[in-house]
Design a protein around this motif. Structure first.
Motif, PDB file in Angstrom:
ATOM      1  N   ILE A  96       0.913  -1.224  -0.114  1.00 17.42           N
ATOM      2  CA  ILE A  96       0.039  -0.039   0.220  1.00 17.42           C
ATOM      3  C   ILE A  96       0.758   1.281  -0.059  1.00 17.42           C
ATOM      4  O   ILE A  96       0.636   2.138  -0.806  1.00 17.42           O
ATOM      5  N   TYR A  97       1.900   1.288   0.569  1.00 18.36           N
ATOM      6  CA  TYR A  97       2.662   2.342   0.829  1.00 18.36           C
ATOM      7  C   TYR A  97       3.442   2.747  -0.329  1.00 18.36           C
ATOM      8  O   TYR A  97       3.724   3.688  -0.896  1.00 18.36           O
ATOM      9  N   SER A  98       3.930   1.691  -1.116  1.00 20.96           N
ATOM     10  CA  SER A  98       4.547   1.433  -2.282  1.00 20.96           C
ATOM     11  C   SER A  98       3.870   2.351  -3.184  1.00 20.96           C
ATOM     12  O   SER A  98       4.099   3.030  -4.282  1.00 20.96           O
ATOM     13  N   ILE A  99       2.482   1.739  -3.299  1.00 26.08           N
ATOM     14  CA  ILE A  99       1.413   2.329  -4.283  1.00 26.08           C
ATOM     15  C   ILE A  99       1.249   3.882  -4.249  1.00 26.08           C
ATOM     16  O   ILE A  99       1.088   4.579  -4.979  1.00 26.08           O
ATOM     17  N   MET A 100       1.189   4.447  -2.793  1.00 27.46           N
ATOM     18  CA  MET A 100       0.777   5.527  -2.496  1.00 27.46           C
ATOM     19  C   MET A 100       2.047   6.460  -2.919  1.00 27.46           C
ATOM     20  O   MET A 100       2.016   7.602  -3.270  1.00 27.46           O
ATOM     21  N   PHE A 101       3.317   5.915  -2.565  1.00 28.26           N
ATOM     22  CA  PHE A 101       4.720   6.676  -3.092  1.00 28.26           C
ATOM     23  C   PHE A 101       4.735   6.967  -4.666  1.00 28.26           C
ATOM     24  O   PHE A 101       4.988   7.990  -4.978  1.00 28.26           O
ATOM     25  N   TRP A 102       4.675   5.875  -5.301  1.00 25.39           N
ATOM     26  CA  TRP A 102       4.594   5.913  -6.646  1.00 25.39           C
ATOM     27  C   TRP A 102       3.437   6.733  -7.264  1.00 25.39           C
ATOM     28  O   TRP A 102       3.608   7.672  -8.338  1.00 25.39           O
ATOM     29  N   THR A 103       2.207   6.835  -6.731  1.00 25.88           N
ATOM     30  CA  THR A 103       1.247   7.749  -6.890  1.00 25.88           C
ATOM     31  C   THR A 103       1.657   9.256  -6.909  1.00 25.88           C
ATOM     32  O   THR A 103       1.413   9.983  -7.789  1.00 25.88           O
ATOM     33  N   LEU A 104       2.238   9.424  -5.894  1.00 25.67           N
ATOM     34  CA  LEU A 104       2.579  10.995  -5.364  1.00 25.67           C
ATOM     35  C   LEU A 104       3.609  11.231  -6.562  1.00 25.67           C
ATOM     36  O   LEU A 104       3.577  12.347  -6.899  1.00 25.67           O
ATOM     37  N   SER A 105       4.407  10.265  -6.692  1.00 24.45           N
ATOM     38  CA  SER A 105       5.750  10.914  -7.575  1.00 24.45           C
ATOM     39  C   SER A 105       5.302  10.944  -8.991  1.00 24.45           C
ATOM     40  O   SER A 105       5.644  12.040  -9.540  1.00 24.45           O
ATOM     41  N   LEU A 106       4.542   9.881  -9.451  1.00 24.84           N
ATOM     42  CA  LEU A 106       4.042  10.131 -10.920  1.00 24.84           C
ATOM     43  C   LEU A 106       3.073  11.182 -11.111  1.00 24.84           C
ATOM     44  O   LEU A 106       3.397  11.874 -11.941  1.00 24.84           O
TER      45      LEU A 106
END
Length: 735
Positions: A96-106
């Motif tokens: 879940i954290y990985s998804i949120m991190f890459w969503t914020l980044s991209l």
């Protein structure tokens, strides 16, 4: 209109003096709001001015905290509680954290911060600004996006320039009426969804923050929390009349405290609970999460998408600030703050996996609980401001483009034209926000509705940005395809997940958007039908000459501004007026207020006048962009138009036949005399006659338009015409 408004955008003038080598001209685009600075005292003053501009950008970046990023940076309050998690494991939380991190980044960094902010329409942002940018550079708009044919040059001031070569997509869009209507519908839907965002952001932010009082005091009921949240929102909406600058200066310290304190708590939580949290930055954890959870993992995206909520305000609020300040604030404060805060929340939940329904307040240490509760509540109030300001901006854009009924728009800043406030819209937003809290008090239901809005607005922005890349920037096909595939896929998956929440509160934004879209369509359809009727039944100059040659028609003293919606010919109300009044003023100026699909119109193109070939009969077009103010004061309109008319008579264009100087002088004196004898402003008060011959569709839509038209503001008060000088001529148009 104030001198400030009439004199803006005169162009960044000034030229380099060859006789004074020490004079240096430096263009500072974003830091100074597009003005051209002229430095005249050598390198020392240049360095000093550059320093001032940097400090100005830093000050604006500080102010953005209180307006632009409120919804985005307070998302940790409600993201985890909005996810339908069932007995999550350590690997689930890492995914879940990985998804949120890459969503914020991209989406946050790449799409909005670096791409969308460069697609502004001369300083204005948002989906409607993207649509107007496309219309200005292609013949795809329903409204006219070109200026009146004058001898003045017009420069398309786009950032990337436009070539004359048309791509296949441009030819298709220009040639297909269906494609053009779909494009308009997409832009309208994006605007309606953004307004829905402006309703739901205050509701979910304040409700989630206030709900923290129930943890130490379980006896506090949900009803009391909802009532307190409603009171807080009412106070917030009453503050809107003071303007974005004053509100942001007041709110920015609060948001600064929130932006600094939450990552510090996050770092503490990481060290205490799970120091290895950042291994989740590897996309491998995303793949494992979906393999392990399947459909449940896909459904959880409906809550995860809220981590990027408020990102559209980053683009839509561009007119309130500028690109550099927003980028600076996001990259160096907001983005790191969110990454660390979510990391801290996730680290806590890995050790306490069943606390996800209250994922924010549970990870706050007890020793600082109440200070953080106070900061969170104040930050939630500030979060509401970002989408409220964005809503004011898009409503103003659609009003001046004639896609929305006229409402009062107040410019709250003498410096930034993008700072606007609408009393009527503010009241409606307040009522809807409070209603959402009181009727749908469950935070999860509001979160489901919120996810629908966030994902659909992002998807619409991606589609419009892709068209801008292809048709205006003309980027390489491979880069455009890469952009579209990445972001359309990510956002499309998010949309598919949130659409499953329609029955669980997701219908709220659709209901709001449907009502708004029906209002916009009804207004637009009625306006277009009126224009079609006027073009079909217009009066040409020859017909006017025949009417005036009637001995029973008198030319009475005075100056008359006769308002018309069409330029190629004269409004049919004129014939109705002459036949009934049996008179026309000695000097009559047929005036059209013309909104262009550009943010601002240069001063020298603001008023265009010409002779119509009859004695004392002239035409005038007053041109405005959607970021221009239309507030005229007293007789300023009369003075501006008559001055332009006199200059035009004194210096006729090369296309007009030469005239005797004495005749020109006499013509100028007649205008001055008519002005002294009295000024009157005549406009048509037209209504549709909906007879039995009309189809059911026309009956419903046109009757709805008449209801809107009867209750909206008149165009004449918007330009400051004194009440004693107004005359309204009633006429029925046969539908």
């Amino acid at each position: 209109m104030s001198d400030r408004t009439w004199q803006n955008d005169m162009g960044g003038g000034g030229s380099r003096s060859e006789s004074a080598p020490s004079q240096v001209e430096v263009s500072i685009d974003q830091a100074t709001g597009g003005r051209l600075l002229d430095f005249r005292s050598g390198p020392t003053l240049i360095a000093e001015q550059m320093g001032k501009s940097r400090w100005g950008t830093l000050l604006l970046a500080y102010k953005t905290l209180g307006v632009v990023f409120g919804g985005l940076v307070t998302s940790p309050l409600y993201v985890y509680p909005s996810m339908p998690l069932k007995s999550p494991t350590e690997d689930d939380y890492l995914g879940i954290y990985s998804i949120m991190f890459w969503t914020l980044s991209l989406i946050g960094v790449v799409k909005y911060c670096y791409i969308a902010l460069k697609a502004d329409d001369q300083g204005e942002g948002g989906t409607f600004a993207l649509y107007s940018l496309l219309c200005r550079n292609m013949n795809v708009g329903i409204l006219n996006s070109k200026r009146v044919d004058t001898n003045l040059s017009y420069s398309m001031n786009t950032q990337h320039g436009v070539t004359e070569k048309k791509t296949g997509l441009v030819k298709f869009l220009e040639g297909s009426i269906v494609a053009r209507r779909i494009l308009l519908f997409i832009a309208m839907l994006g605007m309606c969804m953004l307004i829905g965002d402006g309703i739901l952001t205050p509701a979910i932010s304040v409700l989630s923050a206030m709900d923290g009082v129930r943890a130490p005091f379980p006896s506090v009921s949900k009803t009391l929390v909802e009532a307190l949240s409603a009171i807080v929102l009412i106070v917030l909406f009453f503050l809107q009349k003071f303007g974005t600058s004053k509100v942001s200066f007041l709110f920015s310290p609060i948001m600064g405290a929130w932006t600094l304190s939450t990552p510090l708590v996050g770092i503490y939580s990481i060290i205490k609970h799970y120091p290895g949290i950042f291994k989740a930055l590897s996309p491998v954890y995303i793949i494992r999460y979906f393999i392990r959870n399947g459909k449940d993992g896909w459904l959880s995206l409906g809550g995860m998408v809220l981590c990027i909520t408020g990102s559209e305000a980053l683009f839509a609020d561009l007119g309130h600030f500028n690109r550099s300040s927003i980028q600076l604030a996001f990259l160096f404060t907001i983005y790191p703050s969110l990454v660390l805060t979510y990391a801290g929340q996730t680290a806590y939940l890995i050790k306490n996996p069943l606390d996800h329904d209250d994922g924010f307040y549970k990870f706050i240490p007890k020793s600082i609980y109440w200070p953080m509760f106070l900061v969170a509540t104040l930050a939630a109030i500030v979060a509401s401001q970002s989408l409220i300001s964005a809503t004011f901006s898009v409503i103003k854009q659609s009003v001046v483009l004639d896609y929305f009924p006229r409402v009062k728009v107040v410019h709250t800043s003498s410096i930034k034209e993008g700072e606007v406030y609408s009393p009527e819209i503010n009241f409606i937003l307040m009522v809807l926000c409070v209603s959402v809290i009181l009727v749908f008090g469950d935070g999860k239901d509001i979160g489901n509705a919120f996810g629908v809005v966030v994902s659909l607005v992002m998807l619409i922005t991606t589609i419009l940005l892709t068209l801008v890349m292809i048709t205006i920037w003309q980027m390489p096909t491979a880069l455009v395809a890469l952009y579209f595939m990445v972001f359309f896929t990510i956002e499309g998956i998010y949309v598919s997940a949130v659409l499953t929440k329609i029955q669980e509160g997701g219908w709220i934004p659709f209901a709001i958007s449907f009502i708004l879209a029906f209002i916009m369509f009804g207004w637009f359809y009625g306006r277009q039908r009126k224009v079609e009727y006027e073009l079909t039944n217009k009066i040409n100059i020859e017909s006017l000459g025949i009417l005036l040659s009637d001995p029973g028609v008198q030319r009475v003293p005075g100056l008359c501004f006769f308002y018309t919606n069409i330029q190629d010919g004269l409004t049919p109300i004129l014939g109705h007026y002459i036949k009934n009044m049996r008179s026309l003023h000695r000097v009559t100026i047929f005036t059209t207020l013309r909104y262009l699909m550009v943010p601002k119109v240069a001063l020298h193109e603001r008023i265009v006048v010409r002779k119509l070939g009859l004695d004392g009969i002239y035409a005038c077009v007053i041109q405005y962009g959607y970021a221009d103010s239309l507030n005229l004061e007293g007789n300023e309109l009369v003075s501006q138009v008559t001055r332009c008319l006199q200059d035009h008579i004194a210096s006729p264009s090369e296309f007009e036949p030469p005239s005797d100087p004495q005749e020109l002088e006499l013509e100028v004196s007649i205008i001055q005399q008519a002005k002294c004898q009295g000024v009157v402003h005549v406009r048509g008060k037209t209504r549709f006659y909906v007879g039995n011959n009309c189809g059911l569709f026309d009956k419903v839509v046109l009757l709805f338009y008449e209801v809107l038209h009867s209750n909206c503001r008149s165009a004449l008060p918007a330009i400051g015409v004194p009440l004693p000088q107004r005359i309204e001529v009633g006429m029925l148009y046969e539908a």
